[in-house]
Design a protein around this motif. Sequence first.
Motif, short mmCIF file in Angstrom:
data_model
loop_
_atom_site.label_atom_id
_atom_site.label_comp_id
_atom_site.label_asym_id
_atom_site.label_seq_id
_atom_site.Cartn_x
_atom_site.Cartn_y
_atom_site.Cartn_z
N PHE A 81 0.69 -1.19 -0.05
CA PHE A 81 -0.18 0.04 0.05
C PHE A 81 0.95 1.21 0.15
N GLY A 82 0.38 2.32 -0.73
CA GLY A 82 1.13 3.49 -0.72
C GLY A 82 0.29 4.68 -0.90
N VAL A 83 0.69 5.84 -1.80
CA VAL A 83 -0.11 6.81 -1.99
C VAL A 83 -0.34 7.03 -3.51
N ASP A 84 -1.52 7.12 -3.82
CA ASP A 84 -1.94 7.05 -5.34
C ASP A 84 -1.37 8.03 -6.05
N ARG A 85 -1.43 9.49 -5.57
CA ARG A 85 -0.84 10.64 -6.10
C ARG A 85 0.31 11.29 -5.30
N VAL A 86 1.31 11.38 -6.11
CA VAL A 86 2.50 12.21 -5.20
C VAL A 86 3.28 13.25 -6.14
N ALA A 87 3.54 14.00 -5.40
CA ALA A 87 4.32 15.25 -5.97
C ALA A 87 5.93 14.76 -6.03
N SER A 88 6.51 14.96 -7.33
CA SER A 88 7.89 14.53 -7.50
C SER A 88 8.83 15.31 -6.60
N GLY A 92 3.25 -8.79 -5.48
CA GLY A 92 2.22 -7.79 -5.13
C GLY A 92 2.89 -6.29 -5.80
N GLU A 93 2.02 -5.52 -6.12
CA GLU A 93 2.50 -4.05 -6.58
C GLU A 93 1.78 -3.02 -6.44
N PHE A 94 2.23 -1.75 -6.34
CA PHE A 94 1.29 -0.86 -6.23
C PHE A 94 1.88 0.69 -7.06
N LEU A 95 0.92 1.16 -7.66
CA LEU A 95 1.02 2.33 -8.81
C LEU A 95 0.75 3.56 -8.25
N SER A 96 1.59 4.59 -8.49
CA SER A 96 1.44 5.90 -7.84
C SER A 96 1.60 6.81 -9.30
N VAL A 97 0.89 7.99 -9.16
CA VAL A 97 1.28 9.09 -10.60
C VAL A 97 1.37 10.22 -9.79
N ILE A 98 2.36 10.84 -10.41
CA ILE A 98 3.03 12.03 -10.26
C ILE A 98 2.04 13.17 -11.05
N PHE A 99 1.66 13.98 -10.02
CA PHE A 99 0.74 15.07 -10.48
C PHE A 99 1.21 16.42 -10.39
N SER A 100 2.58 16.63 -9.81
CA SER A 100 3.21 17.84 -9.69
C SER A 100 4.61 17.70 -9.69
N VAL A 101 5.28 18.77 -10.17
CA VAL A 101 6.69 18.66 -10.01
C VAL A 101 7.02 19.66 -9.13
N PRO A 102 8.05 19.67 -8.21
CA PRO A 102 8.33 20.94 -7.35
C PRO A 102 9.49 21.91 -7.97
N LEU A 103 9.27 22.13 -9.35
CA LEU A 103 10.05 23.02 -9.85
C LEU A 103 9.19 24.47 -10.07
N VAL A 104 9.55 25.44 -9.36
CA VAL A 104 8.69 26.53 -9.24
C VAL A 104 9.29 27.78 -9.85
N LEU A 105 8.63 28.46 -11.16
CA LEU A 105 8.84 29.57 -11.98
C LEU A 105 8.22 30.77 -11.38
N ASN A 106 9.02 32.04 -11.00
CA ASN A 106 8.28 33.13 -10.47
C ASN A 106 8.82 34.33 -11.32
N PHE A 107 8.03 35.13 -12.07
CA PHE A 107 8.23 36.36 -12.72
C PHE A 107 8.41 37.56 -11.66
N SER A 108 9.33 38.36 -11.99
CA SER A 108 9.27 39.75 -11.25
C SER A 108 9.36 40.72 -12.46
N LEU A 109 8.21 41.50 -12.61
CA LEU A 109 7.98 42.27 -13.54
C LEU A 109 7.29 43.70 -13.04
N PRO A 110 7.50 44.89 -13.66
CA PRO A 110 6.62 46.04 -13.39
C PRO A 110 5.37 45.73 -13.72
N GLU A 111 4.47 46.47 -13.00
CA GLU A 111 2.90 46.17 -13.29
C GLU A 111 2.63 47.14 -14.21
N ARG A 112 3.16 48.10 -14.61
CA ARG A 112 2.84 48.64 -15.86
C ARG A 112 3.97 49.45 -16.38
#
Length: 634
Positions: free
Chosen positions: A98-105, A203-223
């Motif tokens: 037994f494990g977790v069905d959906r995991v983050a990378s 026996g076996e257990f299958l999990s699916v990766i639903f997200s990757v912990p690589l974050v992208l952030n922009f720094s831009l002037p509003e106008r």
Amino acid sequence: MPLEELQKKLYEQKGEAEKREGAPGQFEPGQRQDGQETDSSQWQKEALASREPFLTEKRKKLLRIIIIGLVGIVVVVGGFLFWRSRSFDTSKVLVTVFGVDRVASGEEVSYAVRYQNNTNVTLTDVKLTFIYPPDSLPIDKQNLTKIGDQDASVVSLADLQAGKEGKMEFRANISGLKDDQKKAVVKLSYHAGDTSSSFESSGEFLSVIFSVPLVLNFSLPERVVNGQQLDIVLKYLNTSDIGFLDLALNMEYPPGFNFISSQPSPSQGSNSWRLPEISPQEEGQIVISGVLTGAQEEVKAFRANIAKLQGDSSKIVSEGLGSTLISLSPLSVALTVNDSRDYLANVGEHLTYKLTYQNTVDIPIGPVIIIVKLDTKALDLSSVKADKGFFNSVDSSIIWNESVLPDLKMVQPGAKNEINFYVNVKDSMPVASFNDKNFVISVSSKIDSTTIPVSLRGTQISGTDFLNTKVNAKLTLSSKGYFKDLSVPNSGPIPPRVGQETTYTIYWDIVNAANDVDNVVVEGYLPPYVRWVGLFDPASANVKYDKNSGKITWTIGKLPANTGILYPVKRLVFKIGFTPSSSQVGQMIDLVSESTISGSDTFTGASLQGTARAIRSDLPDDSSIGYDGGKVIQ
């Protein structure tokens, strides 16, 4: 005997009845009354003597086979029943995980393994093997080994009594790409009871990766102000405790963004950076400089993604989005050419530029200066003229200030005005190498003031605008005719005589300047009184003649830039014949009608057209003919 006597004898008294003939004695088969054997008795004895015995050799053999078969069946059935009573059923040994069905990378996952012995024998030499999902990082390094290219934990267990069960836990950091499926496998090997055979349950257990912990952030002037140079800061962060290899960060710029530079420099083009590794908890950034132009209140969206490189392909694992809004600066300026921002210029054309400037705020600004710069090799700068402006040929700029345009001393709130300047495109593009093509006319404008009102301090009040105009290719067709031609000899009378044929040589020459052109076709017509001889050079040219319409079609296809300048002229030579009629006496006759050329510019996308004059019988390009040599005579 009479009937009456017969009746008397039948009904005589007893005494007389005794006188009757005695009853016949009992008949014994095979005997005569005199005691002798009959013939049938003798036959019976012979028949019995000749009859076969019941248990013949054949029947004895068949009986033995039947008995042996019955014994064999009994042995097989008995053996099967004995084997069945002594065999081992592996389905009664259960192994589940037994494990977790959906995991983050990068997430730590705990796997619970349970094993049960539901048989009636003891399991010995028990060994449990847990195979971790691909690209995972086991937490517990004890009993760790490799099975193929995957990590596995192999644990030896105590004997498992009948009806007993056990549990174990395995932990690992799971990594991978979004939507990847990660499978954990557990195997239990053992011996059952006194058997020497080895068995295995799994026996076996299958999990699916639903997200990757690589974050992208922009720094831009509003106008930002239209035409403003800005820095875009793009940060990336690995929030997990595992690293990622072979990545690329890609940018998608909005229309109107002109890339200037970046730190670090791109690995490819102006929008892709190779990231060989992003370590656990690593943070990095890319700073991109550029100029952004657009309409007022237009939203400009910047998109970025991190992709996993997989050979010649890639898979996006993380995405980011940043945006800014174009706003008018307090002083704004806008350019058009020939009343358009998408105009395509032609070689030798006269261009009219219109510059519109405006004070967009509710306070006056002044004094104001406006500067336009012409940055191109395609313009004839000696032809520049500006309404009240000063053209400086040293730096190819036009300047307006309050000395030449009094309205610029103080531009009132909301005031909007226009000024024009004019320039010609060169008659021929400056070509010195094969790279000299795809010419663009670049014009920039800026409006500014050295005096900033108190209420606008801290605000960029200057406004800028850029206008790039592509120059179309110049596709030129020339048509010439000759009687005296060394390469293609001709015959017949000069001047042309009624009823006699005179042959001529026609040249079609093509020159293409500035850009590559595709789908090039030349067409021309022969009048009914002119004959297509059928000779043309080069013989490999794609030339077709329709005798019904007199149409000549020369299909060329692709034509490189600077054909006839750096490359040889594209040429077709063909031969025609003219036999005059009496109705044409004293006339100058058209031998070939006006010819046309068409094609599509691969740089600008424009459809190009050109014409060549008709060829008359006086052959102006052949000095041996002259005017009178072209008139038909009797």
